[in-house]
Design a protein around this motif. Sequence first.
Motif, PDB file in Angstrom:
ATOM      1  N   GLY A  77       0.848  -1.191   0.000  1.00 31.14           N
ATOM      2  CA  GLY A  77       0.000   0.000   0.000  1.00 31.14           C
ATOM      3  C   GLY A  77       0.880   1.235   0.000  1.00 31.14           C
ATOM      4  O   GLY A  77       2.113   1.142  -0.019  1.00 31.14           O
ATOM      5  N   ARG A  78       0.237   2.412   0.021  1.00 33.07           N
ATOM      6  CA  ARG A  78       1.043   3.638   0.045  1.00 33.07           C
ATOM      7  C   ARG A  78       0.644   4.502   1.240  1.00 33.07           C
ATOM      8  O   ARG A  78      -0.490   4.384   1.730  1.00 33.07           O
ATOM      9  N   PRO A  79       1.549   5.332   1.700  1.00 30.37           N
ATOM     10  CA  PRO A  79       1.192   6.201   2.837  1.00 30.37           C
ATOM     11  C   PRO A  79       0.008   7.106   2.472  1.00 30.37           C
ATOM     12  O   PRO A  79      -0.127   7.517   1.309  1.00 30.37           O
ATOM     13  N   GLN A  80      -0.854   7.370   3.438  1.00 34.02           N
ATOM     14  CA  GLN A  80      -2.050   8.179   3.189  1.00 34.02           C
ATOM     15  C   GLN A  80      -1.929   9.501   3.958  1.00 34.02           C
ATOM     16  O   GLN A  80      -1.653   9.485   5.162  1.00 34.02           O
ATOM     17  N   VAL A  81      -2.166  10.577   3.247  1.00 33.58           N
ATOM     18  CA  VAL A  81      -2.131  11.892   3.904  1.00 33.58           C
ATOM     19  C   VAL A  81      -3.488  12.122   4.573  1.00 33.58           C
ATOM     20  O   VAL A  81      -4.516  12.172   3.900  1.00 33.58           O
ATOM     21  N   LEU A  82      -3.486  12.233   5.891  1.00 36.12           N
ATOM     22  CA  LEU A  82      -4.749  12.394   6.628  1.00 36.12           C
ATOM     23  C   LEU A  82      -4.998  13.862   6.986  1.00 36.12           C
ATOM     24  O   LEU A  82      -6.139  14.274   7.140  1.00 36.12           O
ATOM     25  N   ILE A  83      -3.913  14.630   7.145  1.00 35.62           N
ATOM     26  CA  ILE A  83      -4.053  16.075   7.345  1.00 35.62           C
ATOM     27  C   ILE A  83      -3.104  16.770   6.377  1.00 35.62           C
ATOM     28  O   ILE A  83      -1.909  16.448   6.346  1.00 35.62           O
ATOM     29  N   ALA A  84      -3.642  17.645   5.565  1.00 33.49           N
ATOM     30  CA  ALA A  84      -2.804  18.376   4.600  1.00 33.49           C
ATOM     31  C   ALA A  84      -3.056  19.862   4.777  1.00 33.49           C
ATOM     32  O   ALA A  84      -4.224  20.296   4.794  1.00 33.49           O
ATOM     33  N   ASN A  85      -1.976  20.612   4.931  1.00 30.21           N
ATOM     34  CA  ASN A  85      -2.059  22.056   5.162  1.00 30.21           C
ATOM     35  C   ASN A  85      -3.048  22.409   6.286  1.00 30.21           C
ATOM     36  O   ASN A  85      -3.845  23.342   6.184  1.00 30.21           O
ATOM     37  N   GLY A  86      -3.020  21.577   7.324  1.00 34.75           N
ATOM     38  CA  GLY A  86      -3.880  21.834   8.492  1.00 34.75           C
ATOM     39  C   GLY A  86      -5.319  21.397   8.334  1.00 34.75           C
ATOM     40  O   GLY A  86      -6.119  21.554   9.253  1.00 34.75           O
ATOM     41  N   LYS A  87      -5.662  20.818   7.193  1.00 33.45           N
ATOM     42  CA  LYS A  87      -7.071  20.415   6.960  1.00 33.45           C
ATOM     43  C   LYS A  87      -7.174  18.880   6.994  1.00 33.45           C
ATOM     44  O   LYS A  87      -6.345  18.182   6.387  1.00 33.45           O
ATOM     45  N   ILE A  88      -8.194  18.382   7.681  1.00 34.55           N
ATOM     46  CA  ILE A  88      -8.391  16.925   7.751  1.00 34.55           C
ATOM     47  C   ILE A  88      -8.961  16.441   6.416  1.00 34.55           C
ATOM     48  O   ILE A  88      -9.897  17.036   5.875  1.00 34.55           O
ATOM     49  N   MET A  89      -8.378  15.368   5.892  1.00 34.97           N
ATOM     50  CA  MET A  89      -8.842  14.793   4.624  1.00 34.97           C
ATOM     51  C   MET A  89      -9.942  13.754   4.909  1.00 34.97           C
ATOM     52  O   MET A  89      -9.662  12.555   5.066  1.00 34.97           O
ATOM     53  N   GLU A  90     -11.185  14.214   4.989  1.00 30.78           N
ATOM     54  CA  GLU A  90     -12.282  13.333   5.392  1.00 30.78           C
ATOM     55  C   GLU A  90     -12.475  12.171   4.427  1.00 30.78           C
ATOM     56  O   GLU A  90     -12.745  11.033   4.840  1.00 30.78           O
ATOM     57  N   GLU A  91     -12.313  12.461   3.125  1.00 35.24           N
ATOM     58  CA  GLU A  91     -12.519  11.409   2.115  1.00 35.24           C
ATOM     59  C   GLU A  91     -11.524  10.266   2.308  1.00 35.24           C
ATOM     60  O   GLU A  91     -11.877   9.090   2.204  1.00 35.24           O
ATOM     61  N   THR A  92     -10.271  10.665   2.595  1.00 36.01           N
ATOM     62  CA  THR A  92      -9.230   9.637   2.801  1.00 36.01           C
ATOM     63  C   THR A  92      -9.544   8.829   4.050  1.00 36.01           C
ATOM     64  O   THR A  92      -9.410   7.600   4.059  1.00 36.01           O
ATOM     65  N   LEU A  93      -9.964   9.520   5.101  1.00 31.70           N
ATOM     66  CA  LEU A  93     -10.316   8.823   6.347  1.00 31.70           C
ATOM     67  C   LEU A  93     -11.395   7.784   6.092  1.00 31.70           C
ATOM     68  O   LEU A  93     -11.307   6.650   6.567  1.00 31.70           O
ATOM     69  N   LYS A  94     -12.396   8.198   5.295  1.00 33.01           N
ATOM     70  CA  LYS A  94     -13.521   7.311   5.003  1.00 33.01           C
ATOM     71  C   LYS A  94     -13.041   6.109   4.193  1.00 33.01           C
ATOM     72  O   LYS A  94     -13.429   4.968   4.448  1.00 33.01           O
ATOM     73  N   LYS A  95     -12.167   6.411   3.210  1.00 30.41           N
ATOM     74  CA  LYS A  95     -11.671   5.362   2.309  1.00 30.41           C
ATOM     75  C   LYS A  95     -10.895   4.284   3.080  1.00 30.41           C
ATOM     76  O   LYS A  95     -11.001   3.097   2.786  1.00 30.41           O
ATOM     77  N   ILE A  96     -10.117   4.707   4.045  1.00 29.62           N
ATOM     78  CA  ILE A  96      -9.302   3.720   4.771  1.00 29.62           C
ATOM     79  C   ILE A  96      -9.954   3.284   6.087  1.00 29.62           C
ATOM     80  O   ILE A  96      -9.326   2.624   6.907  1.00 29.62           O
ATOM     81  N   ARG A  97     -11.238   3.654   6.242  1.00 25.83           N
ATOM     82  CA  ARG A  97     -12.035   3.294   7.426  1.00 25.83           C
ATOM     83  C   ARG A  97     -11.301   3.693   8.726  1.00 25.83           C
ATOM     84  O   ARG A  97     -11.069   2.888   9.619  1.00 25.83           O
ATOM     85  N   TYR A  98     -10.935   4.946   8.761  1.00 26.96           N
ATOM     86  CA  TYR A  98     -10.205   5.505   9.895  1.00 26.96           C
ATOM     87  C   TYR A  98     -11.072   6.593  10.498  1.00 26.96           C
ATOM     88  O   TYR A  98     -11.482   7.515   9.797  1.00 26.96           O
ATOM     89  N   SER A  99     -11.375   6.486  11.779  1.00 30.43           N
ATOM     90  CA  SER A  99     -12.260   7.490  12.368  1.00 30.43           C
ATOM     91  C   SER A  99     -11.445   8.680  12.879  1.00 30.43           C
ATOM     92  O   SER A  99     -10.226   8.591  13.031  1.00 30.43           O
ATOM     93  N   LEU A 100     -12.159   9.767  13.161  1.00 34.66           N
ATOM     94  CA  LEU A 100     -11.512  10.962  13.700  1.00 34.66           C
ATOM     95  C   LEU A 100     -10.863  10.636  15.048  1.00 34.66           C
ATOM     96  O   LEU A 100      -9.791  11.144  15.374  1.00 34.66           O
ATOM     97  N   TYR A 101     -11.527   9.727  15.803  1.00 37.55           N
ATOM     98  CA  TYR A 101     -11.003   9.363  17.119  1.00 37.55           C
ATOM     99  C   TYR A 101      -9.688   8.581  16.993  1.00 37.55           C
ATOM    100  O   TYR A 101      -8.787   8.728  17.809  1.00 37.55           O
ATOM    101  N   ASP A 102      -9.628   7.739  15.946  1.00 38.89           N
ATOM    102  CA  ASP A 102      -8.363   7.032  15.690  1.00 38.89           C
ATOM    103  C   ASP A 102      -7.254   8.038  15.400  1.00 38.89           C
ATOM    104  O   ASP A 102      -6.127   7.910  15.881  1.00 38.89           O
ATOM    105  N   LEU A 103      -7.611   9.032  14.596  1.00 39.37           N
ATOM    106  CA  LEU A 103      -6.631  10.061  14.219  1.00 39.37           C
ATOM    107  C   LEU A 103      -6.154  10.841  15.451  1.00 39.37           C
ATOM    108  O   LEU A 103      -4.951  11.035  15.650  1.00 39.37           O
ATOM    109  N   LEU A 104      -7.127  11.230  16.299  1.00 39.59           N
ATOM    110  CA  LEU A 104      -6.763  11.982  17.515  1.00 39.59           C
ATOM    111  C   LEU A 104      -5.898  11.142  18.452  1.00 39.59           C
ATOM    112  O   LEU A 104      -4.948  11.632  19.054  1.00 39.59           O
ATOM    113  N   GLU A 105      -6.222   9.846  18.522  1.00 39.04           N
ATOM    114  CA  GLU A 105      -5.445   8.936  19.374  1.00 39.04           C
ATOM    115  C   GLU A 105      -3.998   8.850  18.884  1.00 39.04           C
ATOM    116  O   GLU A 105      -3.058   8.914  19.671  1.00 39.04           O
ATOM    117  N   GLN A 106      -3.873   8.725  17.566  1.00 40.82           N
ATOM    118  CA  GLN A 106      -2.523   8.633  16.989  1.00 40.82           C
ATOM    119  C   GLN A 106      -1.764   9.946  17.176  1.00 40.82           C
ATOM    120  O   GLN A 106      -0.558   9.941  17.429  1.00 40.82           O
TER     121      GLN A 106
END
Lengths: 126, 232
Positions: free
Chosen positions: B92-121
């Motif tokens: 697979g390839r690395p996924q950009v989840l935040i770009a220029n300070g903005k959360i990439m919601e579409e990418t999160l949805k695509k990789i089934r990653y929740s906002l809470y997972d992101l905050l935890e990380q």
Amino acid sequence: MNQMAVRKGLMITIVCIILGIFVFIMNSGNLLKQSFSDRDDFEKYLNALDTAVENEQWNRTMDIYDDLYDAWYQVEERIQFSIERDDIVSIRHSMDRLKGCIRVKSLDDAIINIEEIKSFWKHLEK
Amino acid sequence: MNEGLVVVVRGIIGFISLLIFTRFLGKQQISQLSLFEYVLGITIGSMASTLTTDLSSAAWPHWVGLVVWAFMVYLFQVITNRFPRASTYINGRPQVLIANGKIMEETLKKIRYSLYDLLEQLRGNNVFDIGKVEFAVLETNGKLTVLLKSQEQPLTPKVMKIQTEYEGLSTQLIYNGIILNHNLVKVNLDHRWLEQQLLNKGIRSITEVYTAMLNSAGDLYIDLYADHAYDK
């Protein structure tokens, strides 16, 4: 640098020897089921028992069976590391049944069990 | 059949084989493994355990399976090292989840990653305020790499234009009350010097010392069994 190469070569050799020993242990069944003395010649006693049963020499069969049992016990000790448990258990059960057939002097059943043991023996580790 | 003895022998075969194969496959830490390699590791371990305890089947087929899977891992390691494009298909390839300070919601949805997972990380990266993040990238090994906004990044001596001195690795001179002679020779010192250093700290016997380490600046760190640490 040369010393490093020697050490690396030595390590690779040791690893290869270890893996070689493992491969031998896991495939040693066919070799170790052969007899190494007169007392563990399973095949010889099985054939002798076959002949005695066919000729209905019931007074001899139990003695030969005892020799066969002792031979199997010795062979089993050696081959247990490479043979499936079910195969070993199958031979044991067939031998127990054979003993019963000899006790009741049942020619047909004894021959059937001897053939079964021969088949199990032949197909050990195949 | 002595089942216990058979399990012991097969256990030794499985354990040492696994040790050899994993050493052969490299020194990647569990946190550096890609998802694919992680799954492969579990499968290989499962084969080794079956080899040990499943006496209803011969050890040989399991061992061959172990060799084949270990070899396949090696093969894929070689392929992914030589052909980076193949690596993106396999790992697979690395996924950009935040770009220029903005959360990439579409990418999160695509990789089934929740906002809470992101905050935890992010918290795992010592970031408790998402507003400080410029970029966040989910790597193929599942770890989140975070780049803070430039105004949030910590000051370094380089930014402050402060000169620093080289700091190398420390050398262990004593371990478990025993002098490591080969290390002492490596740093061009001798027993007399070491004993003098210990005497200066009031230590009369080397057997009192759990460990002694010499850093590149020449400072000796000593730790005693009696738990009295000396800085110098």
